[in-house]
Design a protein around this motif. Structure first.
Motif, PDB file in Angstrom:
ATOM      1  N   ALA A   1      85.767  19.076  73.638  1.00 54.79           N
ATOM      2  CA  ALA A   1      84.403  18.649  73.978  1.00 54.79           C
ATOM      3  C   ALA A   1      83.412  19.068  72.894  1.00 54.79           C
ATOM      4  N   ILE A   2      83.624  20.255  72.331  1.00 57.35           N
ATOM      5  CA  ILE A   2      82.754  20.718  71.242  1.00 57.35           C
ATOM      6  C   ILE A   2      82.939  19.806  70.026  1.00 57.35           C
ATOM      7  N   GLY A   3      84.170  19.442  69.732  1.00 53.78           N
ATOM      8  CA  GLY A   3      84.425  18.502  68.635  1.00 53.78           C
ATOM      9  C   GLY A   3      83.748  17.169  68.878  1.00 53.78           C
ATOM     10  N   ASP A   4      83.846  16.701  70.101  1.00 54.19           N
ATOM     11  CA  ASP A   4      83.229  15.424  70.485  1.00 54.19           C
ATOM     12  C   ASP A   4      81.703  15.499  70.330  1.00 54.19           C
ATOM     13  N   ALA A   5      81.117  16.538  70.914  1.00 55.78           N
ATOM     14  CA  ALA A   5      79.659  16.660  70.895  1.00 55.78           C
ATOM     15  C   ALA A   5      79.131  16.869  69.475  1.00 55.78           C
ATOM     16  N   PHE A   6      79.859  17.642  68.689  1.00 58.31           N
ATOM     17  CA  PHE A   6      79.424  17.836  67.300  1.00 58.31           C
ATOM     18  C   PHE A   6      79.590  16.535  66.504  1.00 58.31           C
ATOM     19  N   GLY A   7      80.741  15.906  66.672  1.00 60.62           N
ATOM     20  CA  GLY A   7      81.006  14.661  65.953  1.00 60.62           C
ATOM     21  C   GLY A   7      80.074  13.535  66.356  1.00 60.62           C
ATOM     22  N   ALA A   8      79.583  13.593  67.594  1.00 60.75           N
ATOM     23  CA  ALA A   8      78.714  12.514  68.087  1.00 60.75           C
ATOM     24  C   ALA A   8      77.461  12.348  67.245  1.00 60.75           C
ATOM     25  N   GLY A   9      77.000  13.421  66.637  1.00 61.05           N
ATOM     26  CA  GLY A   9      75.816  13.335  65.775  1.00 61.05           C
ATOM     27  C   GLY A   9      76.082  12.607  64.465  1.00 61.05           C
ATOM     28  N   TYR A  10      77.364  12.442  64.143  1.00 60.62           N
ATOM     29  CA  TYR A  10      77.740  11.873  62.839  1.00 60.62           C
ATOM     30  C   TYR A  10      78.535  10.573  62.933  1.00 60.62           C
TER      31      TYR A  10
ATOM     32  N   ASP B   1      70.135   8.347  73.251  1.00 59.53           N
ATOM     33  CA  ASP B   1      70.440   8.867  74.588  1.00 59.53           C
ATOM     34  C   ASP B   1      71.406  10.054  74.545  1.00 59.53           C
ATOM     35  N   THR B   2      72.160  10.128  73.471  1.00 58.13           N
ATOM     36  CA  THR B   2      73.076  11.261  73.321  1.00 58.13           C
ATOM     37  C   THR B   2      72.333  12.366  72.573  1.00 58.13           C
ATOM     38  N   LYS B   3      71.904  13.361  73.319  1.00 55.88           N
ATOM     39  CA  LYS B   3      71.123  14.463  72.737  1.00 55.88           C
ATOM     40  C   LYS B   3      72.068  15.471  72.088  1.00 55.88           C
ATOM     41  N   PRO B   4      71.558  16.269  71.150  1.00 56.83           N
ATOM     42  CA  PRO B   4      72.427  17.290  70.533  1.00 56.83           C
ATOM     43  C   PRO B   4      73.073  18.190  71.593  1.00 56.83           C
ATOM     44  N   GLY B   5      74.387  18.328  71.493  1.00 59.76           N
ATOM     45  CA  GLY B   5      75.122  19.163  72.449  1.00 59.76           C
ATOM     46  C   GLY B   5      75.709  18.373  73.604  1.00 59.76           C
ATOM     47  N   MET B   6      75.361  17.087  73.688  1.00 64.17           N
ATOM     48  CA  MET B   6      75.972  16.259  74.747  1.00 64.17           C
ATOM     49  C   MET B   6      77.305  15.705  74.269  1.00 64.17           C
ATOM     50  N   TYR B   7      78.251  15.702  75.162  1.00 59.24           N
ATOM     51  CA  TYR B   7      79.523  15.057  74.827  1.00 59.24           C
ATOM     52  C   TYR B   7      79.463  13.571  75.176  1.00 59.24           C
ATOM     53  N   THR B   8      80.515  12.843  74.795  1.00 59.59           N
ATOM     54  CA  THR B   8      80.491  11.377  74.964  1.00 59.59           C
ATOM     55  C   THR B   8      81.698  10.895  75.773  1.00 59.59           C
ATOM     56  N   ASP B   9      82.000   9.628  75.608  1.00 57.17           N
ATOM     57  CA  ASP B   9      83.110   8.992  76.330  1.00 57.17           C
ATOM     58  C   ASP B   9      84.446   9.717  76.168  1.00 57.17           C
ATOM     59  N   ASP B  10      84.679  10.234  74.960  1.00 56.61           N
ATOM     60  CA  ASP B  10      85.966  10.902  74.703  1.00 56.61           C
ATOM     61  C   ASP B  10      86.199  12.019  75.720  1.00 56.61           C
ATOM     62  N   THR B  11      85.180  12.834  75.899  1.00 58.18           N
ATOM     63  CA  THR B  11      85.321  13.963  76.825  1.00 58.18           C
ATOM     64  C   THR B  11      85.284  13.496  78.273  1.00 58.18           C
TER      65      THR B  11
END
Ligand SMILES: [Mg+2]
Length: 280
Positions: A6-15, A39-49
């Motif tokens: 989830a941390i990988g997802d949330a971090f990667g989501a910004g990029y 809509d995806t704020k820093p620290g939010m995870y996405t579909d992957d998680t």
């Protein structure tokens, strides 16, 4: 395992598909706002998680592993906590679809993209390769009933299995995956990561084999460019199960991960349950 993913997802989501010069120092490991996905704020995870939660919850429930139950979990997890990050068409489909019957009747299920691979990691904790392959195939078939969709899902879950059951070193991982799943998994991946499942999984295998710290791995995943939240999700899940890896995720990424009802604490609780799946 899910927490690191989830941390990988949330971090990667910004990029995700954001051109950048590369991340080369740990002080850059802080959540950032994606320039377009507001809509995806820093620290939010996405579909992957979110989809990984669905798979994990079904595994832990002990309910039958079949398309109906899998579709039902996908819908439950989405509707209880709607969020972005999904491919646009699939997000619309989830929003409109209210029952597992309707899901299975209406899904276009032949995708070869990364959706089945990005949610498959927890399956790798099951005790034997045959069962991992079978469960991965069933879950992939619900939405990604194509050769590449299924094989990338199997490869992703077997990455976790390889480390959780101590099959060998990180450097041997590409070879081992290659000998257990059809594909060219031992070829180092060096391109930008597109939407196909085999691309995310190949990049994740390459990155896991050549790093030995979670912070270094996370940077390496992001530096491929392209669909990097998915690469990081798959890679971090696997590496978190490896004894060779230094577990040095910066505190800011752990504490900064969203912690609402289905956030960090919830994920940690699922991880405790998932760890018990490992046969020792
Ligand atoms: Mg995503």
């Amino acid at each position: 395992m899910l927490l690191e993913a989830a941390i990988g997802d949330a971090f990667g989501a910004g990029y995700e598909y954001v051109p950048h010069k590369g991340i080369h120092s740990v002080d850059k490991l802080v959540y950032v706002q994606h320039p377009r996905h507001r809509d995806t704020k820093p620290g939010m995870y996405t579909d992957d998680t979110q989809m990984s939660l669905a798979i994990s919850e079904l595994l832990l429930s002990g309910d039958d592993w079949n398309a109906y139950n899998i579709a039902e979990r996908f819908l439950t997890c989405f509707h209880r906590d709607p969020r972005g990050g999904y491919a646009k068409g699939f997000q619309g489909f989830l929003t409109e679809t209210k029952s597992a019957d309707a899901f299975l009747a209406n899904i276009r299920s032949n995708s070869d993209k990364s959706g089945a691979a990005m949610r498959a990691s927890a399956i790798g904790l099951l005790p034997d390769v045959k069962q991992v392959v079978e469960y991965s195939t069933v879950q992939a078939s619900v939405t990604h009933n194509s050769e590449d969709g299924i094989n990338s899902s199997i490869a992703s879950s077997l990455m976790v299995h390889y480390f959780a059951y101590a099959f060998g070193s990180r450097k041997r991982l590409p070879h081992w995956i290659n000998s257990n799943v059809d594909g060219t998994w031992s070829k180092p991946y060096e391109e930008k990561v597109g939407s196909k499942g085999w691309m995310s999984v190949s990049a994740a295998i390459t990155a896991v084999a050549r790093n030995d710290t979670l912070s270094g791995l996370l940077m390496d995943c992001i530096n491929f460019g392209g669909d990097v939240d998915t690469v990081a999700t798959i890679a971090m899940a696997a590496a978190s199960c490896s004894d060779e890896y230094k577990k040095d995720i910066p505190n800011a990424l752990t504490t900064g991960l969203e912690n609402g009802r289905y956030g960090r604490n919830y994920i940690e609780k699922l991880d405790v349950g998932l760890a018990k799946l490992i046969a020792r």
